[in-house]
Motif scaffolding. Structure first.
Motif, PDB file in Angstrom:
ATOM      1  N   ALA A   7       0.880  -1.328  -0.082  1.00 56.74           N
ATOM      2  CA  ALA A   7       0.011   0.067   0.256  1.00 56.74           C
ATOM      3  C   ALA A   7       0.936   1.389   0.029  1.00 56.74           C
ATOM      4  CB  ALA A   7      -0.945   0.023   1.157  1.00 56.74           C
ATOM      5  N   ALA A   8       1.889   1.101   0.954  1.00 61.38           N
ATOM      6  CA  ALA A   8       2.965   2.591   0.870  1.00 61.38           C
ATOM      7  C   ALA A   8       3.588   2.609  -0.635  1.00 61.38           C
ATOM      8  CB  ALA A   8       3.984   2.171   2.068  1.00 61.38           C
ATOM      9  N   ALA A   9       3.855   1.385  -1.177  1.00 64.15           N
ATOM     10  CA  ALA A   9       4.782   1.649  -2.376  1.00 64.15           C
ATOM     11  C   ALA A   9       3.616   2.069  -3.587  1.00 64.15           C
ATOM     12  CB  ALA A   9       5.155   0.033  -2.835  1.00 64.15           C
ATOM     13  N   GLN A  10       2.390   1.638  -3.489  1.00 59.49           N
ATOM     14  CA  GLN A  10       1.410   2.249  -4.522  1.00 59.49           C
ATOM     15  C   GLN A  10       1.232   3.530  -4.193  1.00 59.49           C
ATOM     16  OE1 GLN A  10      -1.989  -0.197  -3.914  1.00 59.49           O
ATOM     17  NE2 GLN A  10      -1.365  -2.004  -4.742  1.00 59.49           N
ATOM     18  N   GLN A  11       1.106   3.931  -2.803  1.00 61.84           N
ATOM     19  CA  GLN A  11       0.532   5.487  -2.416  1.00 61.84           C
ATOM     20  C   GLN A  11       2.147   6.332  -3.140  1.00 61.84           C
ATOM     21  OE1 GLN A  11       0.761   6.462   1.400  1.00 61.84           O
ATOM     22  NE2 GLN A  11      -0.687   8.158   0.990  1.00 61.84           N
ATOM     23  N   ALA A  12       3.224   6.043  -2.894  1.00 64.16           N
ATOM     24  CA  ALA A  12       4.397   6.650  -3.207  1.00 64.16           C
ATOM     25  C   ALA A  12       4.380   6.536  -4.782  1.00 64.16           C
ATOM     26  CB  ALA A  12       5.898   5.738  -2.858  1.00 64.16           C
ATOM     27  N   ASP A  13       3.990   5.665  -5.631  1.00 70.24           N
ATOM     28  CA  ASP A  13       4.089   5.646  -7.014  1.00 70.24           C
ATOM     29  C   ASP A  13       3.097   6.511  -7.426  1.00 70.24           C
ATOM     30  OD1 ASP A  13       6.049   3.487  -7.189  1.00 70.24           O
ATOM     31  OD2 ASP A  13       4.560   1.938  -7.693  1.00 70.24           O
ATOM     32  N   ALA A  14       1.902   6.561  -6.867  1.00 72.18           N
ATOM     33  CA  ALA A  14       0.818   7.688  -7.416  1.00 72.18           C
ATOM     34  C   ALA A  14       1.516   8.978  -7.142  1.00 72.18           C
ATOM     35  CB  ALA A  14      -0.382   7.206  -6.421  1.00 72.18           C
ATOM     36  N   PHE A  15       2.061   9.370  -5.942  1.00 69.79           N
ATOM     37  CA  PHE A  15       2.662  10.320  -5.658  1.00 69.79           C
ATOM     38  C   PHE A  15       3.611  10.899  -6.587  1.00 69.79           C
ATOM     39  CE2 PHE A  15       6.314  13.011  -4.082  1.00 69.79           C
ATOM     40  CZ  PHE A  15       5.388  14.358  -3.611  1.00 69.79           C
ATOM     41  N   LEU A  16       4.606  10.088  -7.008  1.00 63.15           N
ATOM     42  CA  LEU A  16       5.732  10.291  -7.964  1.00 63.15           C
ATOM     43  C   LEU A  16       5.107  10.524  -9.523  1.00 63.15           C
ATOM     44  CD1 LEU A  16       8.481   7.852  -6.914  1.00 63.15           C
ATOM     45  CD2 LEU A  16       8.242  10.184  -6.610  1.00 63.15           C
ATOM     46  N   ALA A  17       3.828   9.883  -9.784  1.00 61.47           N
ATOM     47  CA  ALA A  17       3.317  10.045 -10.981  1.00 61.47           C
ATOM     48  C   ALA A  17       2.658  11.462 -11.006  1.00 61.47           C
ATOM     49  CB  ALA A  17       2.394   8.969 -11.433  1.00 61.47           C
ATOM     50  N   GLY A  18       2.029  11.876 -10.176  1.00 67.24           N
ATOM     51  CA  GLY A  18       1.298  13.101  -9.936  1.00 67.24           C
ATOM     52  C   GLY A  18       2.379  14.062  -9.895  1.00 67.24           C
ATOM     53  N   LYS A  19       3.256  13.904  -9.044  1.00 62.56           N
ATOM     54  CA  LYS A  19       4.526  15.152  -8.955  1.00 62.56           C
ATOM     55  C   LYS A  19       4.961  15.214 -10.588  1.00 62.56           C
ATOM     56  CE  LYS A  19       7.530  17.635  -7.094  1.00 62.56           C
ATOM     57  NZ  LYS A  19       7.638  18.702  -7.801  1.00 62.56           N
ATOM     58  N   LYS A  20       5.359  14.232 -11.409  1.00 65.10           N
ATOM     59  CA  LYS A  20       5.899  14.244 -12.609  1.00 65.10           C
ATOM     60  C   LYS A  20       4.835  14.957 -13.535  1.00 65.10           C
ATOM     61  CE  LYS A  20       7.563  11.859 -16.492  1.00 65.10           C
ATOM     62  NZ  LYS A  20       7.474  12.985 -17.438  1.00 65.10           N
ATOM     63  N   LYS A  21       3.448  14.654 -13.504  1.00 63.00           N
ATOM     64  CA  LYS A  21       2.417  15.355 -14.204  1.00 63.00           C
ATOM     65  C   LYS A  21       2.401  16.879 -13.708  1.00 63.00           C
ATOM     66  CE  LYS A  21      -2.176  14.971 -16.040  1.00 63.00           C
ATOM     67  NZ  LYS A  21      -3.403  14.239 -16.005  1.00 63.00           N
ATOM     68  N   ALA A  22       2.532  17.178 -12.676  1.00 65.49           N
ATOM     69  CA  ALA A  22       2.576  18.675 -11.996  1.00 65.49           C
ATOM     70  C   ALA A  22       3.631  19.164 -12.616  1.00 65.49           C
ATOM     71  CB  ALA A  22       2.485  18.681 -10.557  1.00 65.49           C
ATOM     72  N   ASP A  23       4.831  18.743 -12.594  1.00 61.42           N
ATOM     73  CA  ASP A  23       6.219  19.421 -13.137  1.00 61.42           C
ATOM     74  C   ASP A  23       6.071  19.427 -14.252  1.00 61.42           C
ATOM     75  OD1 ASP A  23       7.199  19.534 -10.394  1.00 61.42           O
ATOM     76  OD2 ASP A  23       8.438  17.520 -10.752  1.00 61.42           O
ATOM     77  N   ASP A  24       5.501  18.661 -15.082  1.00 59.14           N
ATOM     78  CA  ASP A  24       5.451  18.810 -16.675  1.00 59.14           C
ATOM     79  C   ASP A  24       4.417  20.067 -17.016  1.00 59.14           C
ATOM     80  OD1 ASP A  24       7.091  16.750 -17.014  1.00 59.14           O
ATOM     81  OD2 ASP A  24       5.496  15.390 -17.654  1.00 59.14           O
ATOM     82  N   MET A  25       3.147  20.290 -16.301  1.00 60.08           N
ATOM     83  CA  MET A  25       2.581  21.377 -16.144  1.00 60.08           C
ATOM     84  C   MET A  25       3.062  22.638 -16.029  1.00 60.08           C
ATOM     85  SD  MET A  25      -1.303  19.972 -15.216  1.00 60.08           S
ATOM     86  CE  MET A  25      -0.903  19.171 -13.688  1.00 60.08           C
ATOM     87  N   ALA A  26       3.690  22.580 -14.912  1.00 60.77           N
ATOM     88  CA  ALA A  26       4.496  23.752 -14.660  1.00 60.77           C
ATOM     89  C   ALA A  26       5.732  24.188 -15.510  1.00 60.77           C
ATOM     90  CB  ALA A  26       5.192  23.616 -13.181  1.00 60.77           C
ATOM     91  N   PHE A  27       6.362  23.278 -16.280  1.00 59.46           N
ATOM     92  CA  PHE A  27       7.239  23.613 -17.228  1.00 59.46           C
ATOM     93  C   PHE A  27       6.494  24.303 -18.556  1.00 59.46           C
ATOM     94  CE2 PHE A  27       9.359  22.045 -21.115  1.00 59.46           C
ATOM     95  CZ  PHE A  27      10.624  22.588 -21.029  1.00 59.46           C
ATOM     96  N   THR A  28       5.370  23.554 -18.867  1.00 56.59           N
ATOM     97  CA  THR A  28       4.693  24.118 -20.078  1.00 56.59           C
ATOM     98  C   THR A  28       4.187  25.344 -19.806  1.00 56.59           C
ATOM     99  OG1 THR A  28       4.354  21.754 -20.580  1.00 56.59           O
ATOM    100  CG2 THR A  28       2.793  23.514 -21.552  1.00 56.59           C
ATOM    101  N   LEU A  29       3.555  25.679 -18.499  1.00 61.91           N
ATOM    102  CA  LEU A  29       3.286  27.086 -18.122  1.00 61.91           C
ATOM    103  C   LEU A  29       4.199  28.096 -18.310  1.00 61.91           C
ATOM    104  CD1 LEU A  29       1.029  28.980 -17.442  1.00 61.91           C
ATOM    105  CD2 LEU A  29       1.243  28.215 -15.178  1.00 61.91           C
ATOM    106  N   GLY A  30       5.464  27.616 -17.701  1.00 58.48           N
ATOM    107  CA  GLY A  30       6.550  28.663 -17.647  1.00 58.48           C
ATOM    108  C   GLY A  30       7.003  29.010 -19.251  1.00 58.48           C
TER     109      GLY A  30
END
Length: 95
Positions: A7-30
């Protein structure tokens, strides 16, 4: 049934995937802001733009505190784009 470790590994994977998507959006907006002449990282233009994610993996972009002059520039650009879009739409209906 999942173990606590799985469960912790799944949560960590979800967090990392969300963080990557957010970083990509921030980069595009930049990049878009840079095209408009707005410098991300400049305290007089746009001090902070950062990708974030919740523990569940929900991405978000933190915009920071944006100076009023920059906000006005964005508002003017959005109004101009909307006006142009409506003008094209209206001329398309007339033709």
């Amino acid at each position: 049934m999942t173990t606590d470790i799985e469960a912790a590994a799944q949560q960590a994977d979800a967090f990392l995937a969300g963080k990557k998507k957010a970083d990509d959006m921030a980069f595009t907006l930049g990049r878009v802001l840079a095209e408009m002449g707005i410098r991300v990282g400049d305290t007089d233009s746009w001090p902070l733009l950062k990708g974030r994610a919740s523990l569940s993996g929900e991405p978000s972009v933190f915009l920071g505190t944006v100076p009023l002059a920059t906000v006005r520039k964005l508002i003017d650009a959005l109004i101009s784009a909307e006006s142009s879009r409506r003008s094209r739409r209206d001329s398309g209906h007339d033709a």
